[in-house]
Scaffold this motif. Structure first.
Motif, mmCIF file in Angstrom:
data_model
loop_
_atom_site.group_PDB
_atom_site.id
_atom_site.type_symbol
_atom_site.label_atom_id
_atom_site.label_comp_id
_atom_site.label_asym_id
_atom_site.label_seq_id
_atom_site.Cartn_x
_atom_site.Cartn_y
_atom_site.Cartn_z
ATOM 1 N N HIS A 94 0.817 -1.209 0.000
ATOM 2 C CA HIS A 94 0.000 0.000 0.000
ATOM 3 C C HIS A 94 0.851 1.259 0.000
ATOM 4 O O HIS A 94 0.361 2.349 -0.198
ATOM 5 N N ARG A 95 2.135 1.138 0.212
ATOM 6 C CA ARG A 95 3.011 2.305 0.254
ATOM 7 C C ARG A 95 3.294 2.787 -1.163
ATOM 8 O O ARG A 95 3.462 2.014 -2.080
ATOM 9 N N THR A 96 3.391 4.089 -1.312
ATOM 10 C CA THR A 96 3.736 4.642 -2.609
ATOM 11 C C THR A 96 5.227 4.887 -2.713
ATOM 12 O O THR A 96 5.762 4.977 -3.798
ATOM 13 N N HIS A 97 5.909 5.002 -1.593
ATOM 14 C CA HIS A 97 7.346 5.236 -1.592
ATOM 15 C C HIS A 97 7.990 4.286 -0.604
ATOM 16 O O HIS A 97 7.590 4.213 0.545
ATOM 17 N N GLN A 98 8.983 3.569 -1.083
ATOM 18 C CA GLN A 98 9.704 2.674 -0.192
ATOM 19 C C GLN A 98 11.134 3.167 -0.062
ATOM 20 O O GLN A 98 11.740 3.605 -1.024
ATOM 21 N N CYS A 99 11.630 3.072 1.132
ATOM 22 C CA CYS A 99 12.987 3.518 1.414
ATOM 23 C C CYS A 99 13.916 2.309 1.328
ATOM 24 O O CYS A 99 13.776 1.358 2.079
ATOM 25 N N ASN A 100 14.858 2.358 0.393
ATOM 26 C CA ASN A 100 15.806 1.267 0.224
ATOM 27 C C ASN A 100 17.170 1.700 0.764
ATOM 28 O O ASN A 100 18.088 2.004 0.016
ATOM 29 N N VAL A 101 17.310 1.777 2.051
ATOM 30 C CA VAL A 101 18.548 2.186 2.688
ATOM 31 C C VAL A 101 19.164 0.971 3.348
ATOM 32 O O VAL A 101 18.513 0.288 4.136
ATOM 33 N N LYS A 102 20.431 0.708 3.034
ATOM 34 C CA LYS A 102 21.100 -0.440 3.617
ATOM 35 C C LYS A 102 21.537 -0.162 5.047
ATOM 36 O O LYS A 102 21.529 -1.049 5.888
ATOM 37 N N ASP A 103 21.896 1.093 5.322
ATOM 38 C CA ASP A 103 22.366 1.456 6.658
ATOM 39 C C ASP A 103 21.370 2.425 7.290
ATOM 40 O O ASP A 103 21.342 3.609 6.923
ATOM 41 N N PRO A 104 20.521 1.977 8.229
ATOM 42 C CA PRO A 104 19.529 2.873 8.834
ATOM 43 C C PRO A 104 20.155 4.035 9.604
ATOM 44 O O PRO A 104 19.539 5.072 9.771
ATOM 45 N N SER A 105 21.390 3.899 10.069
ATOM 46 C CA SER A 105 22.016 4.999 10.807
ATOM 47 C C SER A 105 22.382 6.151 9.878
ATOM 48 O O SER A 105 22.676 7.254 10.336
ATOM 49 N N ALA A 106 22.390 5.933 8.564
ATOM 50 C CA ALA A 106 22.714 6.990 7.614
ATOM 51 C C ALA A 106 21.531 7.917 7.362
ATOM 52 O O ALA A 106 21.694 8.962 6.742
ATOM 53 N N LEU A 107 20.355 7.557 7.823
ATOM 54 C CA LEU A 107 19.183 8.405 7.644
ATOM 55 C C LEU A 107 19.309 9.668 8.485
ATOM 56 O O LEU A 107 19.773 9.634 9.618
ATOM 57 N N ARG A 108 18.865 10.783 7.934
ATOM 58 C CA ARG A 108 18.882 12.042 8.666
ATOM 59 C C ARG A 108 17.450 12.520 8.806
ATOM 60 O O ARG A 108 16.732 12.646 7.826
ATOM 61 N N TRP A 109 17.047 12.773 10.019
ATOM 62 C CA TRP A 109 15.693 13.213 10.305
ATOM 63 C C TRP A 109 15.701 14.714 10.533
ATOM 64 O O TRP A 109 16.631 15.267 11.102
ATOM 65 N N SER A 110 14.668 15.378 10.096
ATOM 66 C CA SER A 110 14.566 16.824 10.296
ATOM 67 C C SER A 110 13.929 17.105 11.649
ATOM 68 O O SER A 110 13.094 16.364 12.134
ATOM 69 N N ASP A 111 14.368 18.205 12.258
ATOM 70 C CA ASP A 111 13.831 18.648 13.540
ATOM 71 C C ASP A 111 13.086 19.949 13.308
ATOM 72 O O ASP A 111 13.696 20.966 12.965
ATOM 73 N N PRO A 112 11.764 19.984 13.466
ATOM 74 C CA PRO A 112 11.010 21.197 13.160
ATOM 75 C C PRO A 112 11.351 22.367 14.067
ATOM 76 O O PRO A 112 11.128 23.520 13.714
ATOM 77 N N ASP A 113 11.937 22.098 15.235
ATOM 78 C CA ASP A 113 12.293 23.190 16.134
ATOM 79 C C ASP A 113 13.533 23.936 15.669
ATOM 80 O O ASP A 113 13.714 25.106 15.977
ATOM 81 N N THR A 114 14.416 23.269 14.922
ATOM 82 C CA THR A 114 15.648 23.919 14.478
ATOM 83 C C THR A 114 15.548 24.441 13.049
ATOM 84 O O THR A 114 16.436 25.148 12.599
ATOM 85 N N MET A 115 14.488 24.116 12.320
ATOM 86 C CA MET A 115 14.336 24.577 10.941
ATOM 87 C C MET A 115 13.786 25.999 10.930
ATOM 88 O O MET A 115 13.134 26.441 11.874
ATOM 89 N N ASN A 116 14.078 26.741 9.846
ATOM 90 C CA ASN A 116 13.512 28.089 9.768
ATOM 91 C C ASN A 116 12.018 27.983 9.483
ATOM 92 O O ASN A 116 11.508 26.922 9.132
ATOM 93 N N MET A 117 11.315 29.058 9.615
ATOM 94 C CA MET A 117 9.860 29.031 9.563
ATOM 95 C C MET A 117 9.328 28.576 8.200
ATOM 96 O O MET A 117 8.357 27.830 8.118
ATOM 97 N N GLN A 118 9.966 29.031 7.121
ATOM 98 C CA GLN A 118 9.505 28.660 5.785
ATOM 99 C C GLN A 118 9.625 27.151 5.561
ATOM 100 O O GLN A 118 8.706 26.517 5.063
ATOM 101 N N ASP A 119 10.755 26.555 5.950
ATOM 102 C CA ASP A 119 10.924 25.114 5.801
ATOM 103 C C ASP A 119 9.967 24.356 6.713
ATOM 104 O O ASP A 119 9.493 23.278 6.369
ATOM 105 N N ASN A 120 9.695 24.919 7.872
ATOM 106 C CA ASN A 120 8.793 24.281 8.827
ATOM 107 C C ASN A 120 7.368 24.250 8.287
ATOM 108 O O ASN A 120 6.636 23.290 8.505
ATOM 109 N N ILE A 121 6.964 25.303 7.582
ATOM 110 C CA ILE A 121 5.619 25.337 6.999
ATOM 111 C C ILE A 121 5.513 24.310 5.882
ATOM 112 O O ILE A 121 4.507 23.631 5.732
#
Length: 133
Positions: A94-121
């Motif tokens: 049912h997914r439209t996008h699958q993540c094919n990452v071999k190393d899960p520690s290489a993923l970078r997650w965004s933090d909405p508190d540290t992003m500027n307002m435009q990127d946060n919106i």
């Protein structure tokens, strides 16, 4: 049919647990019609010779619990052979996008508190802080 109707009357008078199942077994065709539950209950009660014996709640119960069992059995195909060839493609998820990452520690997650307002919106997430207004 006379013996079955006498048994059904006795079960309803005793408020036996299996009364509705036997009611469904004897009157399945009538219970599954599109007629109102009140009318079906009245028809069955008159046929049994005891007005008010079967209620609309009994009819609704039978329609809810026993109709689904009948359709589940009917919808399961019985096949002895396998329909798909061995080289069939993998089934889609049912997914439209699958993540094919071999190393899960290489993923970078965004933090909405540290992003500027435009990127946060632009990147709304369910983990972002809610505005308290």
């Amino acid at each position: 049919m006379m013996m079955n109707s006498e048994l059904l009357i006795d079960l309803f008078e005793r408020k036996d647990k299996k009364r509705r199942k036997i009611l469904y077994e004897q009157y399945a065709d009538l219970l599954l019609t599109s007629l109102s539950a009140f009318y079906v209950a009245e028809m069955i009660s008159v046929e049994l010779g005891m007005p008010g014996l079967v209620t609309a709640d009994d009819v609704r119960y039978c329609r809810f619990y026993f109709r689904s069992k009948q359709t589940q059995r009917a919808s399961i195909p019985i096949k002895s052979e396998r329909l798909l060839p061995s080289s069939a493609p993998e089934p889609r998820t049912h997914r439209t996008h699958q993540c094919n990452v071999k190393d899960p520690s290489a993923l970078r997650w965004s933090d909405p508190d540290t992003m500027n307002m435009q990127d946060n919106i632009i990147r709304k997430t369910k983990f972002g802080k809610k505005d308290e207004t």
